[in-house]
Design an enzyme around this catalytic site. Structure first.
Site, PDB file in Angstrom:
ATOM      1  N   HIS A  26      13.098  41.477 -52.459  1.00 36.01           N
ATOM      2  CA  HIS A  26      12.101  40.673 -53.166  1.00 36.01           C
ATOM      3  C   HIS A  26      11.305  39.848 -52.164  1.00 36.01           C
ATOM      4  O   HIS A  26      11.746  39.624 -51.051  1.00 36.01           O
ATOM      5  CB  HIS A  26      12.783  39.632 -54.071  1.00 36.01           C
ATOM      6  CG  HIS A  26      13.725  40.156 -55.085  1.00 36.01           C
ATOM      7  ND1 HIS A  26      13.388  40.278 -56.409  1.00 36.01           N
ATOM      8  CD2 HIS A  26      15.022  40.543 -54.988  1.00 36.01           C
ATOM      9  CE1 HIS A  26      14.443  40.734 -57.092  1.00 36.01           C
ATOM     10  NE2 HIS A  26      15.441  40.896 -56.250  1.00 36.01           N
ATOM     11  N   TYR A  27      10.169  39.335 -52.611  1.00 37.71           N
ATOM     12  CA  TYR A  27       9.627  38.151 -51.948  1.00 37.71           C
ATOM     13  C   TYR A  27       9.772  36.978 -52.898  1.00 37.71           C
ATOM     14  O   TYR A  27       9.868  37.167 -54.120  1.00 37.71           O
ATOM     15  CB  TYR A  27       8.202  38.343 -51.441  1.00 37.71           C
ATOM     16  CG  TYR A  27       7.062  38.516 -52.431  1.00 37.71           C
ATOM     17  CD1 TYR A  27       6.891  37.691 -53.558  1.00 37.71           C
ATOM     18  CD2 TYR A  27       6.081  39.482 -52.199  1.00 37.71           C
ATOM     19  CE1 TYR A  27       5.819  37.842 -54.415  1.00 37.71           C
ATOM     20  CE2 TYR A  27       5.003  39.647 -53.061  1.00 37.71           C
ATOM     21  CZ  TYR A  27       4.881  38.821 -54.161  1.00 37.71           C
ATOM     22  OH  TYR A  27       3.817  38.974 -55.023  1.00 37.71           O
ATOM     23  N   THR A  28       9.781  35.761 -52.316  1.00 38.02           N
ATOM     24  CA  THR A  28      10.043  34.593 -53.153  1.00 38.02           C
ATOM     25  C   THR A  28       8.844  34.229 -54.021  1.00 38.02           C
ATOM     26  O   THR A  28       9.008  33.713 -55.125  1.00 38.02           O
ATOM     27  CB  THR A  28      10.398  33.375 -52.277  1.00 38.02           C
ATOM     28  OG1 THR A  28       9.388  33.235 -51.264  1.00 38.02           O
ATOM     29  CG2 THR A  28      11.764  33.561 -51.623  1.00 38.02           C
ATOM     30  N   GLU A  91      16.116  37.885 -51.063  1.00 36.64           N
ATOM     31  CA  GLU A  91      14.794  37.266 -51.204  1.00 36.64           C
ATOM     32  C   GLU A  91      14.214  37.016 -49.815  1.00 36.64           C
ATOM     33  O   GLU A  91      14.848  36.370 -48.971  1.00 36.64           O
ATOM     34  CB  GLU A  91      14.906  35.918 -51.938  1.00 36.64           C
ATOM     35  CG  GLU A  91      15.208  36.025 -53.420  1.00 36.64           C
ATOM     36  CD  GLU A  91      13.970  36.293 -54.279  1.00 36.64           C
ATOM     37  OE1 GLU A  91      12.838  36.354 -53.730  1.00 36.64           O
ATOM     38  OE2 GLU A  91      14.136  36.449 -55.504  1.00 36.64           O
ATOM     39  N   HIS A 133      11.781  45.134 -55.858  1.00 34.79           N
ATOM     40  CA  HIS A 133      11.741  44.635 -57.233  1.00 34.79           C
ATOM     41  C   HIS A 133      10.693  45.409 -58.036  1.00 34.79           C
ATOM     42  O   HIS A 133      10.891  45.741 -59.203  1.00 34.79           O
ATOM     43  CB  HIS A 133      11.429  43.137 -57.219  1.00 34.79           C
ATOM     44  CG  HIS A 133      11.850  42.436 -58.474  1.00 34.79           C
ATOM     45  ND1 HIS A 133      11.610  41.101 -58.689  1.00 34.79           N
ATOM     46  CD2 HIS A 133      12.479  42.883 -59.598  1.00 34.79           C
ATOM     47  CE1 HIS A 133      12.083  40.762 -59.887  1.00 34.79           C
ATOM     48  NE2 HIS A 133      12.616  41.815 -60.444  1.00 34.79           N
ATOM     49  N   ASP A 143       6.601  42.665 -56.040  1.00 36.69           N
ATOM     50  CA  ASP A 143       7.262  42.329 -54.784  1.00 36.69           C
ATOM     51  C   ASP A 143       8.245  43.404 -54.341  1.00 36.69           C
ATOM     52  O   ASP A 143       8.809  44.088 -55.197  1.00 36.69           O
ATOM     53  CB  ASP A 143       7.942  40.945 -54.899  1.00 36.69           C
ATOM     54  CG  ASP A 143       9.057  40.875 -55.953  1.00 36.69           C
ATOM     55  OD1 ASP A 143       8.819  41.318 -57.087  1.00 36.69           O
ATOM     56  OD2 ASP A 143      10.142  40.368 -55.630  1.00 36.69           O
TER      57      ASP A 143
HETATM   58 ZN   LIG Z   1      11.453  39.728 -57.155  1.00 41.15          ZN
END
Ligand SMILES: [Zn+2]
Length: 235
Positions: A26-28, A91, A133, A143
């Site tokens: 993911h990215y935050t 993340e 994600h 993301d």
């Molecule tokens: Zn995510």
């Protein structure tokens, strides 16, 4: 590697035998790393991940690997729906498309490689199950996005990058065939024969991962070729 501890309360027990065979990146999508860590640990937010990596490459451990962290939400991959139940979530700090999306720095990528290699050594996660994600929730999520270097990870032995240098198929696949291939790859996609919202989202998610230089959700010749090559290589 140095890993800081910041326990999040946002987890529960994994279902069944607790087997882990998916890794989700993911990215935050928040302005700062601190904002993201605070949210991932806030009981009211009811979200978390197992690890967070900031842009300097510092790793924070939030949830034990044998617990179910709450990172993927409603999602699906290869016909399975409880993605949180069977996955590790990482993340990556990045403001995301909402707050100024930018490259993932070298130090962050290097830390990710090291962390991921450790995770892959502890759990039977096949290359095709190292995904984003957006792959498991194409209708809701983008993301880690088109700036994330999946090809580099695959070169390091993490994840699957098909060899796209092959020849073009003799006959370009039709839409139903493409839908079937997307489904075989893992995306939620019905063989409707129509470019419905689910199909368009799956096409965009495929591009975000496997054709990052061209992400518009349109099924052009090159996107169709890459989908067909992926499907061929797993057949
Ligand atoms: Zn995510």
């Amino acid at each position: 590697m140095q890993i800081a501890e910041r326990p999040s309360p946002n987890f529960d027990a994994r279902p069944g035998e607790g087997r882990v065979d998916i890794l989700i990146l993911h990215y935050t999508g928040m302005r700062t790393a601190k904002d993201a860590l605070d949210r991932l640990c806030a009981p009211a937010a009811r979200v978390s991940a197992h690890y967070l990596i900031d842009e300097e490459g510092a790793v924070t451990h939030l949830v034990a690997e044998d617990k179910r962290a709450w990172h993927a939400g409603i999602s699906s991959w290869r016909g399975r729906n409880d993605i949180n139940g069977a996955s590790i979530g990482i993340e990556l700090v990045n403001p995301g498309h909402e707050f100024g999306y930018r490259r993932f720095p070298e130090s962050q990528m290097a830390a990710l490689e090291e962390l991921a290699k450790g995770i892959l050594s502890r759990h039977p996660i096949p290359p095709r199950h190292v995904i984003g994600h957006s792959d498991v929730a194409p209708l809701r999520k983008q993301d880690p996005g088109e700036l994330f270097d999946w090809q580099r990870l695959a070169r390091a032995g993490i994840g699957f990058w098909p060899d796209f240098t092959g020849q073009t198929a003799v006959k370009p696949p039709g839409l139903r065939e493409i839908q079937s291939m997307l489904n075989e790859i893992g995306y939620l996609c019905r063989q409707s024969g129509a470019l419905d919202a689910v199909t368009t989202a799956a096409i965009l998610a495929f591009q975000l991962h496997f054709r990052p230089e061209h992400c518009d959700g349109v099924l052009d010749t090159e996107t169709a070729r890459r989908i067909a090559i992926y499907a061929q290589q797993i057949a």
